[in-house]
Design a protein around this motif. Structure first.
Motif, short mmCIF file in Angstrom:
data_model
loop_
_atom_site.label_atom_id
_atom_site.label_comp_id
_atom_site.label_asym_id
_atom_site.label_seq_id
_atom_site.Cartn_x
_atom_site.Cartn_y
_atom_site.Cartn_z
N LEU A 22 0.81 -1.21 0.00
CA LEU A 22 0.00 0.00 0.00
C LEU A 22 0.85 1.27 0.00
N SER A 23 2.01 1.20 0.59
CA SER A 23 2.82 2.41 0.78
C SER A 23 3.30 3.02 -0.53
N ALA B 276 -1.04 7.15 -0.89
CA ALA B 276 -0.65 6.72 0.46
C ALA B 276 -0.11 7.88 1.28
N GLY B 277 0.62 8.78 0.63
CA GLY B 277 1.06 10.00 1.32
C GLY B 277 2.39 9.89 2.04
N GLY B 278 2.67 8.78 2.69
CA GLY B 278 3.90 8.65 3.47
C GLY B 278 5.06 8.16 2.63
N GLU B 279 6.16 7.78 3.33
CA GLU B 279 7.32 7.25 2.65
C GLU B 279 7.06 5.81 2.20
N PRO B 280 7.39 5.46 0.97
CA PRO B 280 7.23 4.07 0.53
C PRO B 280 8.10 3.13 1.36
N VAL B 281 7.56 1.96 1.65
CA VAL B 281 8.32 0.93 2.36
C VAL B 281 9.05 0.09 1.32
#
Length: 340
Positions: free
Chosen positions: A265-266, A271-276
């Protein structure tokens, strides 16, 4: 209301009608290289698809999605477990499989590759009718299937060849070829992966409309959780031959419980946050690691979160069981509600 308790995985009760298509304990293995151990492409899967339901099967390339889809279609015989359709176990005799494939149809990823360039649109759609010995009005059936797929007026497309069509139109022809036999379920393997972004929404809207108009069920195989959000009723997330999280699309994508699902999901733009970023590649399915099969790439283990929760040893050594075919579930030692 039924509830299937699974030790080592979070599951919740679910009320649901009888499944149209069901897999129970399904395993698919392929011979190993040079006499080595067999590759466990599907390594114990329970999965239900209800009537009029769209289920998205999501995961990275190589996780076993396509092997599972092929087993559900009867294209490969499972090493263990069963596939049932409409309450009856699937039979692998030639006559039984032919009858089954009239009720369950495949829509492939690449319409250019699945359409014979020497066949007209009419012949491509009529092929299934001819294989199954259709005794009705062939021309009317082809026209109806093309019209349902959004190619109107259908007669305008009869004598065209695949190279004369756009990518979206070719995919609609492939869908028409599946619909012409009046199936109850379609398996769509990456149905929009080869299409331009502007066309993807049209094809997804078409699949939803077919579900609403015909009561059609669908298993949509994809690596894209964004696609699942737009089309699916339920989501099953697959990793290294197992379903590791499942539930309604809102449950799984709004509140993921498995680190693998959160990583997938990242990377979505919304998603908005930092990709994992997951380290390394998925392990060799011929050498599935002990414990949780995701632990060698798990961010929770790498960051020390699992250690702080007292679950690190279980992550590395305690295998998680197969999730039930329906309901909310997460096969993770760190999922909410896990006991120590």
């Amino acid at each position: 209301m039924t509830s299937v308790p699974v030790k080592g995985a979070v599951t919740e009760p679910v009320t649901a009608p009888a499944a149209l298509l069901s897999a129970a304990g399904l395993k698919v293995a392929f011979p190993g290289r040079r006499g080595g151990p067999a590759a466990r492409a599907v390594d114990g899967v329970d999965l239900d698809i209800g009537r009029g339901e769209i289920v998205a099967l999501v995961g990275e390339s190589g996780c076993g999605k396509s092997s599972l889809a092929r087993a559900l279609l009867g294209l490969v015989a499972p090493a263990a477990g069963t596939v049932s359709f409409d309450g009856a176990p699937l039979s692998y005799g030639a006559r039984a499989l032919k009858a089954y494939r009239r009720r369950v149809q495949l829509v492939l990823q690449d319409p250019s590759g699945s359409l014979n360039p020497r066949h007209t649109v009419y012949d491509a759609v009529a092929e299934g009718l001819r294989v199954h010995g259709y005794a009705g009005d062939e021309r009317a059936a082809v026209a109806e299937a093309l019209a349902r797929s959004g190619l109107r007026p259908p007669e305008r497309f009869f004598l065209r060849y695949p190279h004369e069509l756009s990518g979206g139109q070719r995919q609609r022809v492939v869908i028409a070829g599946a619909l012409v036999l009046g199936p109850e379920l379609i398996v769509a393997d990456e149905p929009v992966a080869s299409l331009d972004a502007s066309v993807r929404g049209e094809i997804l809207a078409l699949l939803l409309r077919l579900r609403d108009e015909l009561g059609l069920s669908a298993l949509v195989v994809t690596h894209d959780l964004g696609l699942a959000w737009n089309i699916a009723d339920r989501v099953a997330v697959m990793y290294l031959g197992r379903i590791v999280e499942s539930g309604t699309v809102e449950e799984v994508l709004s509140a993921p419980r498995h680190p693998y699902t959160r990583a997938l999901l990242s990377v979505l733009p919304e998603a908005g946050g930092e990709p994992v970023v997951l380290g390394g590649e998925p392990p060799d399915p011929a050498r599935v690691p002990a414990g949780c099969r995701f632990h060698v790439r798990c961010p929770a283990l790498a960051s020390g979160e699992a250690e702080r929760a007292g679950a690190a040893t279980r992550c590395r050594t305690a295998e998680l069981p197969v999730l039930p075919g329906r309901g909310r579930g997460a096969a993770c030692h760190l999922a909410p509600g896990q006991a120590g």
